[in-house]
Design a protein around this motif. Structure first.
Motif, PDB file in Angstrom:
ATOM      1  N   ASP A  61     -19.341  -5.699  19.519  1.00  0.00           N
ATOM      2  CA  ASP A  61     -19.274  -6.961  18.782  1.00  0.00           C
ATOM      3  C   ASP A  61     -17.879  -7.209  18.214  1.00  0.00           C
ATOM      4  N   LEU A  62     -17.072  -6.160  18.155  1.00  0.00           N
ATOM      5  CA  LEU A  62     -15.784  -6.224  17.476  1.00  0.00           C
ATOM      6  C   LEU A  62     -14.623  -6.377  18.450  1.00  0.00           C
ATOM      7  N   GLU A  63     -13.550  -6.949  17.953  1.00  0.00           N
ATOM      8  CA  GLU A  63     -12.269  -6.972  18.662  1.00  0.00           C
ATOM      9  C   GLU A  63     -11.511  -5.761  18.126  1.00  0.00           C
ATOM     10  N   LEU A  64     -11.694  -4.621  18.785  1.00  0.00           N
ATOM     11  CA  LEU A  64     -11.219  -3.337  18.270  1.00  0.00           C
ATOM     12  C   LEU A  64      -9.700  -3.250  18.146  1.00  0.00           C
ATOM     13  N   ASP A  65      -8.961  -3.916  19.027  1.00  0.00           N
ATOM     14  CA  ASP A  65      -7.495  -3.902  18.902  1.00  0.00           C
ATOM     15  C   ASP A  65      -7.059  -4.574  17.604  1.00  0.00           C
ATOM     16  N   ALA A  66      -7.726  -5.664  17.243  1.00  0.00           N
ATOM     17  CA  ALA A  66      -7.396  -6.360  15.994  1.00  0.00           C
ATOM     18  C   ALA A  66      -7.765  -5.506  14.787  1.00  0.00           C
ATOM     19  N   ILE A  67      -8.899  -4.822  14.870  1.00  0.00           N
ATOM     20  CA  ILE A  67      -9.293  -3.917  13.787  1.00  0.00           C
ATOM     21  C   ILE A  67      -8.215  -2.841  13.620  1.00  0.00           C
ATOM     22  N   GLY A  68      -7.797  -2.246  14.712  1.00  0.00           N
ATOM     23  CA  GLY A  68      -6.751  -1.227  14.664  1.00  0.00           C
ATOM     24  C   GLY A  68      -5.461  -1.764  14.074  1.00  0.00           C
ATOM     25  N   GLU A  69      -5.124  -2.994  14.433  1.00  0.00           N
ATOM     26  CA  GLU A  69      -3.904  -3.624  13.922  1.00  0.00           C
ATOM     27  C   GLU A  69      -3.962  -3.780  12.397  1.00  0.00           C
ATOM     28  N   VAL A  70      -5.103  -4.219  11.884  1.00  0.00           N
ATOM     29  CA  VAL A  70      -5.255  -4.389  10.432  1.00  0.00           C
ATOM     30  C   VAL A  70      -5.202  -3.030   9.737  1.00  0.00           C
ATOM     31  N   VAL A  71      -5.885  -2.046  10.290  1.00  0.00           N
ATOM     32  CA  VAL A  71      -5.866  -0.708   9.692  1.00  0.00           C
ATOM     33  C   VAL A  71      -4.430  -0.172   9.655  1.00  0.00           C
ATOM     34  N   ALA A  72      -3.678  -0.373  10.714  1.00  0.00           N
ATOM     35  CA  ALA A  72      -2.307   0.146  10.800  1.00  0.00           C
ATOM     36  C   ALA A  72      -1.308  -0.638   9.952  1.00  0.00           C
ATOM     37  N   SER A  73      -1.724  -1.776   9.434  1.00  0.00           N
ATOM     38  CA  SER A  73      -0.792  -2.727   8.824  1.00  0.00           C
ATOM     39  C   SER A  73      -0.157  -2.301   7.506  1.00  0.00           C
ATOM     40  N   THR A  74      -0.805  -1.427   6.756  1.00  0.00           N
ATOM     41  CA  THR A  74      -0.346  -1.198   5.393  1.00  0.00           C
ATOM     42  C   THR A  74      -0.145   0.287   5.104  1.00  0.00           C
ATOM     43  N   PRO A  75       1.103   0.739   5.119  1.00  0.00           N
ATOM     44  CA  PRO A  75       1.381   2.132   4.759  1.00  0.00           C
ATOM     45  C   PRO A  75       0.901   2.423   3.335  1.00  0.00           C
ATOM     46  N   LEU A  76       0.556   3.664   3.085  1.00  0.00           N
ATOM     47  CA  LEU A  76       0.022   4.064   1.786  1.00  0.00           C
ATOM     48  C   LEU A  76       0.938   3.645   0.635  1.00  0.00           C
ATOM     49  N   VAL A  77       2.239   3.837   0.768  1.00  0.00           N
ATOM     50  CA  VAL A  77       3.178   3.497  -0.309  1.00  0.00           C
ATOM     51  C   VAL A  77       3.106   2.006  -0.639  1.00  0.00           C
ATOM     52  N   LYS A  78       3.032   1.175   0.372  1.00  0.00           N
ATOM     53  CA  LYS A  78       2.951  -0.275   0.163  1.00  0.00           C
ATOM     54  C   LYS A  78       1.613  -0.662  -0.486  1.00  0.00           C
ATOM     55  N   TYR A  79       0.525  -0.027  -0.058  1.00  0.00           N
ATOM     56  CA  TYR A  79      -0.796  -0.314  -0.611  1.00  0.00           C
ATOM     57  C   TYR A  79      -0.866   0.088  -2.087  1.00  0.00           C
ATOM     58  N   VAL A  80      -0.334   1.258  -2.410  1.00  0.00           N
ATOM     59  CA  VAL A  80      -0.312   1.717  -3.795  1.00  0.00           C
ATOM     60  C   VAL A  80       0.547   0.789  -4.651  1.00  0.00           C
ATOM     61  N   ALA A  81       1.685   0.353  -4.137  1.00  0.00           N
ATOM     62  CA  ALA A  81       2.551  -0.566  -4.894  1.00  0.00           C
ATOM     63  C   ALA A  81       1.820  -1.871  -5.191  1.00  0.00           C
ATOM     64  N   ALA A  82       1.078  -2.380  -4.240  1.00  0.00           N
ATOM     65  CA  ALA A  82       0.302  -3.612  -4.444  1.00  0.00           C
ATOM     66  C   ALA A  82      -0.790  -3.387  -5.486  1.00  0.00           C
ATOM     67  N   ALA A  83      -1.449  -2.236  -5.437  1.00  0.00           N
ATOM     68  CA  ALA A  83      -2.485  -1.927  -6.422  1.00  0.00           C
ATOM     69  C   ALA A  83      -1.892  -1.810  -7.816  1.00  0.00           C
ATOM     70  N   LYS A  84      -0.754  -1.160  -7.918  1.00  0.00           N
ATOM     71  CA  LYS A  84      -0.095  -1.019  -9.217  1.00  0.00           C
ATOM     72  C   LYS A  84       0.296  -2.380  -9.776  1.00  0.00           C
ATOM     73  N   ALA A  85       0.810  -3.243  -8.923  1.00  0.00           N
ATOM     74  CA  ALA A  85       1.191  -4.589  -9.362  1.00  0.00           C
ATOM     75  C   ALA A  85      -0.028  -5.370  -9.841  1.00  0.00           C
ATOM     76  N   ALA A  86      -1.123  -5.261  -9.107  1.00  0.00           N
ATOM     77  CA  ALA A  86      -2.348  -5.950  -9.522  1.00  0.00           C
ATOM     78  C   ALA A  86      -2.891  -5.373 -10.814  1.00  0.00           C
ATOM     79  N   HIS A  87      -2.837  -4.049 -10.944  1.00  0.00           N
ATOM     80  CA  HIS A  87      -3.335  -3.374 -12.142  1.00  0.00           C
ATOM     81  C   HIS A  87      -2.497  -3.734 -13.363  1.00  0.00           C
ATOM     82  N   ALA A  88      -1.187  -3.860 -13.181  1.00  0.00           N
ATOM     83  CA  ALA A  88      -0.286  -4.191 -14.282  1.00  0.00           C
ATOM     84  C   ALA A  88      -0.576  -5.583 -14.831  1.00  0.00           C
ATOM     85  N   GLY A  89      -1.092  -6.462 -13.982  1.00  0.00           N
ATOM     86  CA  GLY A  89      -1.380  -7.827 -14.397  1.00  0.00           C
ATOM     87  C   GLY A  89      -2.678  -7.971 -15.171  1.00  0.00           C
TER      88      GLY A  89
END
Length: 156
Positions: free
Chosen positions: A127-155
Motif C-alpha cells: 500500500d506504501l510508496e516505500l522509496d518515499a518513506i525511505g526518503e522521509v526517514v533519511a531526511s533528518t539527521p539526529l543533530v538537526k532533529y534535536v536542534a528543532a526539538a530544542k527550539a520548539a521546547h525553548a518556545g
C-alpha cells in the motif's frame, strides 16, 4: 477477514523479535518490510526500541535528556492495531515540504496515501510508496532533529 489482534497489552513484549512473533503472519510480513526500509534509511544515532507496544526510532536520552515528557524523543514509530498498521513519521509532521513530497510520490505511484498529521495508515507494505518513506526517514539527521526539538521546547 476480521480484524487481526495486536500484541496484548497484558503481556508486554520486550524485544523486536517478540513483537514480530506476536503478530499474525500477514502483519508480521508487512511490518518486517517497512521496518527494513526504515532501518536502511535511518540516520546515525537514532535507536530502535520497543515502547508502548510500538517499534520506536528515538533520540536516546543520553543525547537529548530535556524532552517535554522525560521520555526519549520519537523520530519514527510503527504500531499494529486491530484494523491496520500505522507508521508515524515525525519528520513529515514537522515539515510541510516532506508531507507534500509524500503526497506527490504516492500520487505518482498511483497509491492512496491515508495520512494524518504524522501517521500513515496501511494494511500491507504494498500500500506504501516505500522509496518515499525511505526518503522521509533519511531526511533528518539526529543533530538537526534535536536542534528543532530544542527550539520548539525553548518556545514553551
Amino acid at each position: 477477514m476480521g480484524p487481526m489482534p495486536s500484541p496484548s497489552p497484558r503481556s508486554p513484549v520486550q524485544t523486536i523479535a517478540e513483537y514480530l512473533a506476536a503478530l499474525p503472519a500477514a502483519r508480521r510480513s508487512a511490518v518486517a518490510t517497512v521496518r527494513g526500509v526504515v532501518k536502511r534509511n535511518l540516520p546515525r544515532g537514532y535507536r530502535e526500541t520497543i515502547r508502548q507496544r510500538m517499534i520506536l526510532y528515538e533520540v536516546p536520552l543520553s543525547v537529548y535528556p530535556d524532552t517535554y515528557n522525560g521520555h526519549p524523543l520519537c523520530y519514527a514509530a510503527m504500531a499494529v492495531h486491530k484494523t491496520g498498521i500505522s507508521l508515524y513519521l515525525m519528520a513529515a509532521y514537522g515539515s510541510p515540504a516532506l508531507t507534500q513530497r509524500l503526497k506527490d510520490c504516492f500520487r505518482e505511484a498511483g497509491k492512496k496515501l491515508d495520512m494524518g498529521k504524522s501517521c500513515i495508515r496501511f494494511q500491507d507494505a504494498e500500500d506504501l510508496e516505500l522509496d518515499a518513506i525511505g526518503e522521509v526517514v533519511a531526511s533528518t539527521p539526529l543533530v538537526k532533529y534535536v536542534a528543532a526539538a530544542k527550539a520548539a521546547h525553548a518556545g514553551r
